[in-house]
Design a protein around this motif. Structure first.
Motif, PDB file in Angstrom:
ATOM      1  N   ILE A   1      78.757  87.440 -29.325  1.00  0.00           N
ATOM      2  CA  ILE A   1      80.051  86.851 -29.667  1.00  0.00           C
ATOM      3  C   ILE A   1      81.178  87.799 -29.272  1.00  0.00           C
ATOM      4  CG2 ILE A   1      81.533  86.104 -31.581  1.00  0.00           C
ATOM      5  CD1 ILE A   1      79.304  84.129 -30.964  1.00  0.00           C
ATOM      6  N   ARG A   2      80.957  89.094 -29.529  1.00  0.00           N
ATOM      7  CA  ARG A   2      82.011  90.051 -29.200  1.00  0.00           C
ATOM      8  C   ARG A   2      82.296  90.082 -27.709  1.00  0.00           C
ATOM      9  NH1 ARG A   2      79.062  93.530 -32.753  1.00  0.00           N
ATOM     10  NH2 ARG A   2      79.828  93.149 -34.867  1.00  0.00           N
ATOM     11  N   THR A   3      81.241  90.018 -26.892  1.00  0.00           N
ATOM     12  CA  THR A   3      81.476  89.982 -25.446  1.00  0.00           C
ATOM     13  C   THR A   3      82.222  88.711 -25.047  1.00  0.00           C
ATOM     14  OG1 THR A   3      79.141  89.414 -25.394  1.00  0.00           O
ATOM     15  CG2 THR A   3      79.762  91.521 -24.418  1.00  0.00           C
ATOM     16  N   ASP A   4      81.882  87.599 -25.696  1.00  0.00           N
ATOM     17  CA  ASP A   4      82.621  86.358 -25.444  1.00  0.00           C
ATOM     18  C   ASP A   4      84.105  86.562 -25.731  1.00  0.00           C
ATOM     19  OD1 ASP A   4      80.320  85.063 -24.807  1.00  0.00           O
ATOM     20  OD2 ASP A   4      80.155  83.935 -26.684  1.00  0.00           O
ATOM     21  N   LEU A   5      84.381  87.096 -26.922  1.00  0.00           N
ATOM     22  CA  LEU A   5      85.766  87.251 -27.342  1.00  0.00           C
ATOM     23  C   LEU A   5      86.505  88.233 -26.428  1.00  0.00           C
ATOM     24  CD1 LEU A   5      85.448  87.329 -31.243  1.00  0.00           C
ATOM     25  CD2 LEU A   5      85.922  85.401 -29.741  1.00  0.00           C
ATOM     26  N   ARG A   6      85.802  89.303 -26.029  1.00  0.00           N
ATOM     27  CA  ARG A   6      86.436  90.271 -25.128  1.00  0.00           C
ATOM     28  C   ARG A   6      86.817  89.597 -23.814  1.00  0.00           C
ATOM     29  NH1 ARG A   6      82.769  95.462 -24.602  1.00  0.00           N
ATOM     30  NH2 ARG A   6      81.750  94.412 -26.366  1.00  0.00           N
TER      31      ARG A   6
END
Lengths: 257, 257
Positions: A36-41
DNA sequence: GGCGTCTTTCACTTGCATTCATAATATTTC
DNA sequence: GAAATATTATGAATGCAAGTGAAAGACGCC
């Protein structure tokens, strides 16, 4: 569910609620929080959202108004703009939710449009292309435009077709501008053929004239409306006090702001 | 089953469901996954779909008006805009001095407005607020706007009043956009209630449809105009050659630029 | 047979999601 | 307000699924 689908959904989620949380999304899509964090980044890099600890928030940018700013730069709109803005602010105080408003063309009425666009659940009928464009930004406003041929000088619609399109309409309030006002002749303009204003006045329950103090005692060539059609005049405080007496004697409420 | 048949079917599948998977298609058509991938890559180049890991998804470019900023944000629309600009340039070649032109709403027709504004001694009738605004810059253009209520999504005017304002008008040429075109159903849109287009077509001597190649073989929900109303179709060069034959058989001149 | 198109096989690259270790940032507690 | 603790972030390494390009094979067609 694949990666790009998930990202698309995150964007949509952000449009609904204004924030999302990493842990929620991780559970919802059954992937690790790292994913999810990579998505948001990634989405942050695209400029869709801004990250904060534990989640992300929507970016709201409103640059589209720029083109209208350019329009305001036209010098005739620049004159007395401060006074006109105060007049416009006072004018919208006359409006309440649910009202049907007719908006004439002109620089002061354009400023009224910029105030009206902040409201919702109103109906606006206008013959001004510029005002229509300003008001079209808000989908909570029902917008009707008078058809007909464009008068380029004022970017507004006039003529038979424009007047016919007001047929069968009944409005709560009309905001009308002018080039001059005079106790004898009423409100006047230097441009010919503004017969549409009198059609507008006939279908409106309340007629509000908006003009800055420089217009008082000045006479245009063409009569737009006789004084007895007016209910309210809104102008700025530089107006001579003798006019206030004069107009109030005729039953017109003169507001100076 | 040959390759182009299979590709056509993939497009139709995408119109039914919004996504397809490489492994599914591979099994369905009994070909290797590599073959399917080459198909999808090809269709992506044509602008029919966007690839993602493991499959592909439909591109929804309903021809709604978006600001250029929005268009640039979504890079998947970028390749369309180049095609649409070429289409617009070709479209204005059909116009000659003195012409009366009807301009439908839509993103492609908006680009036509940006070309038309460079001309003079023409009359333009439009139901698009955005196009009207663009065209109002040039005082050598006579501009008529269809009145009525604004449809916010497309910033255009529709409904009875808009259609009535076309009464008694006779135009030389109509430029109409769409979300899909099909040999059976004609040109279609995903938005409801575009009945004004047929009124426009009835009062125009020549009807020119402008749509990029991705719209071919795609079907919107609502029929805008049947094919027999069209005289000319302008699209980009990525269009399948079979369509050219198909449409020319029906007496429609298909121009690819 | 020779040519072109379509398809497959094969070796290689890229992309996605996970885990684990480490760094940065909140929150609690005194 | 500072130290201790808990939470969240980041980077690198790993494994696996999917994508790519080149070359070879299959098929139909003069």
């Amino acid at each position: 569910m694949n990666a790009s689908e998930r990202r698309q959904e995150i964007i949509e989620l952000l449009n609904m609620n204004s924030t999302v949380l990493v842990c929620d999304l991780s559970k919802k899509y059954d992937v690790s929080e790292v994913t999810i964090r990579t998505d948001l980044r990634l989405l942050e890099k695209q400029g869709v959202l801004t990250r904060f600890h534990g989640g992300a928030t929507k970016i709201i940018d409103n640059d589209d108004i720029k083109s209208f700013k350019e329009l305001q730069l036209e010098e005739r709109y620049q004159r007395f703009i401060e006074a006109k803005k105060r007049i416009a602010l006072e004018a919208v105080k006359q409006v309440k939710e649910g009202d049907i408003i007719i908006l004439d063309s002109g620089s002061t009425t354009m400023l009224i449009a910029e105030e009206l666009v902040k409201l919702k659940h109103i109906t606006v009928i206008t013959n001004s292309l510029t005002s229509a464009f300003i008001l079209s930004d808000n989908s909570d406003i029902m917008l009707l435009i008078c058809g007909g041929t464009l008068r380029h000088k004022t970017r507004s619609f006039h003529g038979k077709i424009a007047e016919q399109s007001l047929d069968g309409i009944s409005a709560d309030i009309l905001f009308v501008g002018a080039d001059g006002i005079d106790a004898q002749r009423g409100i006047t303009t230097f441009n010919e053929g503004y017969t549409i204003s009198s059609v507008m006045a006939n279908v409106a329950k309340k007629v509000v004239a908006v003009l800055d103090s420089s217009k008082f005692g000045r006479n245009g060539i063409n009569i737009v409306l006789p004084l007895n059609k007016l209910d309210v005049i809104i102008t700025d405080t530089s107006v001579d006090s003798k006019y206030k007496q004069e107009f109030e004697k005729q039953g017109i409420n003169l507001i100076a702001v």
